[in-house]
Design a protein around this motif. Structure first.
Motif, PDB file in Angstrom:
ATOM      1  N   THR A 170       0.813  -1.216   0.000  1.00  0.00           N
ATOM      2  CA  THR A 170       0.000   0.000   0.000  1.00  0.00           C
ATOM      3  C   THR A 170       0.848   1.268   0.000  1.00  0.00           C
ATOM      4  N   TRP A 171       2.120   1.177   0.396  1.00  0.00           N
ATOM      5  CA  TRP A 171       2.909   2.411   0.483  1.00  0.00           C
ATOM      6  C   TRP A 171       4.284   2.355  -0.170  1.00  0.00           C
ATOM      7  N   TYR A 172       4.870   1.175  -0.286  1.00  0.00           N
ATOM      8  CA  TYR A 172       6.241   1.121  -0.814  1.00  0.00           C
ATOM      9  C   TYR A 172       6.261   1.424  -2.314  1.00  0.00           C
ATOM     10  N   ARG A 173       7.208   2.257  -2.722  1.00  0.00           N
ATOM     11  CA  ARG A 173       7.392   2.587  -4.138  1.00  0.00           C
ATOM     12  C   ARG A 173       8.849   2.324  -4.505  1.00  0.00           C
ATOM     13  N   PRO A 174       9.103   1.539  -5.549  1.00  0.00           N
ATOM     14  CA  PRO A 174      10.483   1.242  -5.950  1.00  0.00           C
ATOM     15  C   PRO A 174      11.311   2.497  -6.227  1.00  0.00           C
ATOM     16  N   ASP A 175      10.650   3.581  -6.642  1.00  0.00           N
ATOM     17  CA  ASP A 175      11.380   4.819  -6.925  1.00  0.00           C
ATOM     18  C   ASP A 175      11.375   5.775  -5.718  1.00  0.00           C
ATOM     19  N   GLY A 176      10.982   5.254  -4.556  1.00  0.00           N
ATOM     20  CA  GLY A 176      10.923   6.068  -3.346  1.00  0.00           C
ATOM     21  C   GLY A 176      12.293   6.251  -2.709  1.00  0.00           C
ATOM     22  N   PRO A 177      12.322   6.874  -1.534  1.00  0.00           N
ATOM     23  CA  PRO A 177      13.590   7.223  -0.899  1.00  0.00           C
ATOM     24  C   PRO A 177      14.369   6.033  -0.327  1.00  0.00           C
ATOM     25  N   MET A 178      13.692   4.898  -0.075  1.00  0.00           N
ATOM     26  CA  MET A 178      14.378   3.745   0.511  1.00  0.00           C
ATOM     27  C   MET A 178      14.290   2.524  -0.391  1.00  0.00           C
ATOM     28  N   GLY A 179      15.411   1.818  -0.485  1.00  0.00           N
ATOM     29  CA  GLY A 179      15.438   0.577  -1.240  1.00  0.00           C
ATOM     30  C   GLY A 179      14.876  -0.566  -0.406  1.00  0.00           C
ATOM     31  N   ALA A 180      14.676  -1.695  -1.040  1.00  0.00           N
ATOM     32  CA  ALA A 180      14.102  -2.861  -0.364  1.00  0.00           C
ATOM     33  C   ALA A 180      14.922  -3.290   0.848  1.00  0.00           C
ATOM     34  N   GLN A 181      16.236  -3.365   0.685  1.00  0.00           N
ATOM     35  CA  GLN A 181      17.081  -3.827   1.790  1.00  0.00           C
ATOM     36  C   GLN A 181      17.066  -2.848   2.952  1.00  0.00           C
ATOM     37  N   GLU A 182      16.996  -1.556   2.652  1.00  0.00           N
ATOM     38  CA  GLU A 182      16.961  -0.548   3.717  1.00  0.00           C
ATOM     39  C   GLU A 182      15.680  -0.664   4.536  1.00  0.00           C
ATOM     40  N   VAL A 183      14.553  -0.821   3.849  1.00  0.00           N
ATOM     41  CA  VAL A 183      13.271  -1.007   4.548  1.00  0.00           C
ATOM     42  C   VAL A 183      13.333  -2.290   5.377  1.00  0.00           C
ATOM     43  N   ALA A 184      13.876  -3.347   4.775  1.00  0.00           N
ATOM     44  CA  ALA A 184      13.985  -4.634   5.461  1.00  0.00           C
ATOM     45  C   ALA A 184      14.825  -4.519   6.727  1.00  0.00           C
ATOM     46  N   ASP A 185      15.937  -3.807   6.633  1.00  0.00           N
ATOM     47  CA  ASP A 185      16.805  -3.640   7.796  1.00  0.00           C
ATOM     48  C   ASP A 185      16.106  -2.880   8.917  1.00  0.00           C
ATOM     49  N   HIS A 186      15.398  -1.816   8.554  1.00  0.00           N
ATOM     50  CA  HIS A 186      14.671  -1.039   9.569  1.00  0.00           C
ATOM     51  C   HIS A 186      13.607  -1.889  10.269  1.00  0.00           C
ATOM     52  N   LEU A 187      12.825  -2.619   9.489  1.00  0.00           N
ATOM     53  CA  LEU A 187      11.744  -3.420  10.084  1.00  0.00           C
ATOM     54  C   LEU A 187      12.299  -4.576  10.916  1.00  0.00           C
ATOM     55  N   ALA A 188      13.384  -5.193  10.434  1.00  0.00           N
ATOM     56  CA  ALA A 188      14.005  -6.286  11.202  1.00  0.00           C
ATOM     57  C   ALA A 188      14.581  -5.743  12.515  1.00  0.00           C
ATOM     58  N   ASP A 189      15.184  -4.558  12.454  1.00  0.00           N
ATOM     59  CA  ASP A 189      15.734  -3.950  13.674  1.00  0.00           C
ATOM     60  C   ASP A 189      14.625  -3.595  14.673  1.00  0.00           C
ATOM     61  N   LEU A 190      13.509  -3.096  14.154  1.00  0.00           N
ATOM     62  CA  LEU A 190      12.361  -2.799  15.032  1.00  0.00           C
ATOM     63  C   LEU A 190      11.895  -4.065  15.754  1.00  0.00           C
ATOM     64  N   LEU A 191      11.819  -5.157  15.012  1.00  0.00           N
ATOM     65  CA  LEU A 191      11.384  -6.431  15.596  1.00  0.00           C
ATOM     66  C   LEU A 191      12.354  -6.873  16.695  1.00  0.00           C
ATOM     67  N   LEU A 192      13.652  -6.821  16.398  1.00  0.00           N
ATOM     68  CA  LEU A 192      14.645  -7.248  17.399  1.00  0.00           C
ATOM     69  C   LEU A 192      14.645  -6.335  18.621  1.00  0.00           C
ATOM     70  N   ARG A 193      14.431  -5.032  18.402  1.00  0.00           N
ATOM     71  CA  ARG A 193      14.358  -4.109  19.552  1.00  0.00           C
ATOM     72  C   ARG A 193      13.160  -4.435  20.441  1.00  0.00           C
ATOM     73  N   ALA A 194      12.065  -4.807  19.826  1.00  0.00           N
ATOM     74  CA  ALA A 194      10.847  -5.156  20.598  1.00  0.00           C
ATOM     75  C   ALA A 194      11.077  -6.413  21.440  1.00  0.00           C
ATOM     76  N   LEU A 195      12.025  -7.243  21.040  1.00  0.00           N
ATOM     77  CA  LEU A 195      12.280  -8.494  21.756  1.00  0.00           C
ATOM     78  C   LEU A 195      13.433  -8.417  22.748  1.00  0.00           C
ATOM     79  N   ARG A 196      14.087  -7.273  22.789  1.00  0.00           N
ATOM     80  CA  ARG A 196      15.244  -7.144  23.684  1.00  0.00           C
ATOM     81  C   ARG A 196      14.823  -7.293  25.147  1.00  0.00           C
ATOM     82  N   PRO A 197      15.576  -8.071  25.923  1.00  0.00           N
ATOM     83  CA  PRO A 197      15.199  -8.269  27.350  1.00  0.00           C
ATOM     84  C   PRO A 197      15.338  -6.980  28.155  1.00  0.00           C
TER      85      PRO A 197
END
Length: 197
Positions: A170-197
């Motif tokens: 619904t929001w990602y655009r290939p010509d947008g400011p972030m590439g696929a890997q950058e978005v992936a890294d941000h979302l993966a980091d958010l997930l890991l931060r949510a799980l930090r003890p």
């Protein structure tokens, strides 16, 4: 019997899927006819029905082919001889990248899943559940070993991450400011931060 390839060697099933994916994305599943699909693929209706029993089967395969790739990759990450944080982060990032690489498929699926027959719908839900359960097992493994916090139930953690993944179309655009890997890294980091003890 229909030819399996055309002049450039592309197998007929792939041509049909490519044509169906493009048309479903542009027009919507319900506004795309079988005739339009076969004309776009340059084959006959007989060829379509030889490989796919119906337009419903094409819709199912649009999604199933991506999920098969994602499941294989998740299984490889889960089975790797790496620390749990590394395996979960790799899996969390990979599902984002593979979804972005197949954005039309994801958009078609979430927009048109309700058009699937009850049997196909049940099959897709079962395939998705298998994927989500394997992903959740990684979270639970980390929680059981004390690497991840148990403050949030594993189910909720998984739903949180996949809610983000399912909304990419619904929001990602290939010509947008972030590439696929950058978005992936941000979302993966958010997930890991949510799980930090």
């Amino acid at each position: 019997m229909p030819r399996t390839t055309d002049g450039d060697g592309t197998p007929v099933p792939q041509r049909l899927l490519a044509a169906a994916t493009r048309l479903f994305a542009e027009q919507g599943y319900d506004r795309t006819s079988v005739q339009e699909i076969v004309e776009a693929a340059g084959v006959t209706k007989g060829a379509l029905y030889h490989y796919f029993g119906s337009k419903d089967d094409l819709l199912h395969e649009v999604y199933a082919r991506v999920l098969r790739v994602q499941q294989e990759r998740l299984d490889a990450f889960a089975n790797a001889d790496e620390p749990i944080e590394k395996r979960l982060r790799a899996a969390a990032a990979d599902v984002v990248v593979t979804t972005i690489e197949n954005l039309d498929d994801a958009m078609i699926f979430f927009r048109s899943m309700h058009h699937l027959s009850p049997e196909k719908n049940k099959q897709v839900r079962s395939e998705r559940r298998r994927y989500h359960e394997r992903f959740r097992a990684l979270v639970e493994e980390g929680q059981a070993s004390g690497v991840f916090s148990t403050a949030t139930p594993a189910d909720l953690v998984v739903d949180y991450h996949f809610g983000s993944v399912h909304h990419l179309s619904t929001w990602y655009r290939p010509d947008g400011p972030m590439g696929a890997q950058e978005v992936a890294d941000h979302l993966a980091d958010l997930l890991l931060r949510a799980l930090r003890p």
